[in-house]
Design an enzyme around this catalytic site. Structure first.
Site: not given
Ligand code: GDP
Ligand code: IMO
Ligand code: MG
Length: 441
Positions: A13, A226, A40-41, A16
């Site tokens: 998270d 991840q 979840g991107h 990416k």
């Molecule tokens: P990913 O899994 O690495 O793609 O990241 P996620 O989408 O799960 O989580 C990142 C969250 O932060 C999302 O809700 C983005 O929209 C938000 N986000 C991304 N960059 C920024 C930032 O610079 N500031 C803030 N406040 N939110 C951001």
């Molecule tokens: P993105 O791509 C954050 C964590 C789960 C758990 C562990 C194992 O959005 O960054 P799993 O279901 O993969 O067997 O769970 O890994 N986990 C993540 N945490 N972002 C993710 O993906 C994750 N994918 C798995 O919460 O701790």
């Molecule tokens: Mg994510």
């Protein structure tokens, strides 16, 4: 060698998805090579918010081919639902995406097994998976005899294969979990034959596409899922996911030779988060952590769970940046720290009275250590409108420079908000020390 990669350097998270979307322009191909619907991107473009679990974040850009390669585990109903959601937003995924025949399929029994294993392990030992069947699917991949790949779903022996596997899985599930986990082989065969039909035009040999692209010197962007600390071999085992989510997994997951990657962008937040169980040395299970959660809206994109929040751990990120061969850094969520008067950064650990500057391999050591912090002044200014270093307060640039030194890699991007536009690009020619002198009063 135009192979560029985006990988997470913490526990996922890191934003990416935002960076992949940003870097997609001008690329020929965008590749998801690991993980599955546990990811979840998020991509935000103006009022449009895209939450992608399976589909590469390059999908929003027209004219780019998106691939899902052998290292990914695919859940057919989930990916079909995502394709539908994108269609509702006017994106025709079928013309922009191909899926590998070699990718393994998350079957209904994998989801049941994930729930079952999760239920049987309690307290501190519970991994807290996303319950998407990821671990059981990868376990069957390695075990081989009970695995199903996407290419298998259109073979004549698919029904028999499902019957054979279900017979065994039913025994395992009912003996351990009781009869609330029923599997009906004939219903599954019918359901999955339908999915196979819907996905058929997208299923192909992505290895051939990618190796041809390499021969033709096409530009490819690899999208990590991840974070590196969740890597099955190099992360905080056993509190990890079941694939190589650090930089080492790019080649195995995609099928593109490792020596072809020339830029590896490591993404990390200005603080740290983690979802699920496992050690988190800099966790702030207190008001400070809650402040970060509130400001950063730190709730899981996939499961909605509140993310655990804490301070930036420079020891951990230096480790994962080195492990992944990271060439530069994208530092995200700078805006989230804007209200703080002081920010803590972990620069080393105390392990049994000894100062160490490496990331321990064993979970018990990670649980036992105490972080050693440095305190850095905050900037207490809204930075969400900043589009260049000149727009940032000096204290914020100082913080960026400080992290750059601790990580040992150049910071190339700074993100100040979720939107694609809320990004600062720092050119290679800009040295932060020299730049700060120009800002001195
Ligand atoms: P990913 O899994 O690495 O793609 O990241 P996620 O989408 O799960 O989580 C990142 C969250 O932060 C999302 O809700 C983005 O929209 C938000 N986000 C991304 N960059 C920024 C930032 O610079 N500031 C803030 N406040 N939110 C951001
Ligand atoms: P993105 O791509 C954050 C964590 C789960 C758990 C562990 C194992 O959005 O960054 P799993 O279901 O993969 O067997 O769970 O890994 N986990 C993540 N945490 N972002 C993710 O993906 C994750 N994918 C798995 O919460 O701790
Ligand atoms: Mg994510």
């Amino acid at each position: 060698m135009p192979g560029q990669c985006v990988i997470g350097l913490q526990w996922g998270d890191e934003a990416k998805g935002k960076l992949v979307d940003l870097l997609t322009e001008g690329k020929d191909l965008v590749v998801r090579y690991a993980g599955g619907a546990n990811a979840g991107h998020t991509v935000v473009i103006g009022d449009d918010v895209y939450k992608l679990h399976h589909i590469p974040s390059g999908i929003i850009n027209d004219g780019v081919q998106n691939l899902i390669t052998p290292g990914v585990v695919i859940n057919p109903p989930t990916i079909l639902e995502e394709i539908k959601q994108l269609a509702d937003k006017g994106i025709d995924v079928s013309t922009r995406m191909k899926l590998s025949q070699r990718a393994h399929v998350v079957m209904p029994w994998h989801v049941l097994e994930d729930k079952m294993w999760n239920r049987l392990v309690s307290g501190e030992d519970n991994i807290g998976t996303t319950l998407r069947g990821i671990g059981p699917c990868y376990a069957d991949k390695v075990g081989r005899s009970f695995a199903i790949r996407l290419g298998d779903m259109i073979q004549d022996d698919f029904p028999d294969r499902v019957r054979r596997i279900v017979a065994v899985k039913k025994q395992v599930l009912s003996s351990v979990a009781g009869d609330d986990m029923e599997l009906d082989a004939e219903a599954i065969i019918k359901e999955y034959a339908g999915y196979a039909k819907q996905l058929a035009s997208m299923v192909t040999d992505t290895n051939r596409i990618l190796l041809d692209a390499v021969d033709q010197n096409k530009s490819i962007l690899f999208e990590g899922a991840q974070g590196s600390l969740l890597d099955i071999d190099h992360g905080t085992f056993p509190f990890v996911t079941s694939s190589n989510s650090s930089g080492v997994g790019i080649s195995t997951g995609s099928g593109v030779p490792g020596n072809w990657m020339d830029q590896i962008l490591g993404v990390c937040k200005t603080y740290a988060t983690r979802v699920g169980g496992g050690p988190f040395p800099t966790e702030q299970d207190n008001d400070k952590g809650q402040h970060i959660r509130d400001m950063g809206n730190e709730y899981g994109t996939t499961t909605g769970r509140p993310r655990r929040c804490g301070w930036f751990d420079a020891v951990a990120v230096r480790y994962t940046a080195r492990l992944g061969g990271v060439t530069s850094i994208a530092l995200t969520m700078l805006d989230v720290l804007s209200e703080l008067s002081e920010i803590e950064v972990c620069v080393a650990y105390d392990l049994d009275g000894q100062r160490i500057d490496y990331f321990p391999a064993h979970v018990n050591d990670l649980r036992r250590l105490t972080p050693i912090y440095e305190t850095v002044p905050g900037w207490q200014t809204d930075v969400t409108g900043a589009r260049s270093l000149d727009d940032l307060p000096v204290a914020a640039v100082n913080y960026i420079r400080h992290l750059e030194k601790l990580i040992g890699r150049r910071i190339e991007y700074v993100s100040v908000g979720p939107d694609r536009a809320q990004t600062i690009h720092i050119k290679e020619s800009v040295k932060l020390d020299e730049y700060l002198q120009t800002r001195a009063v």
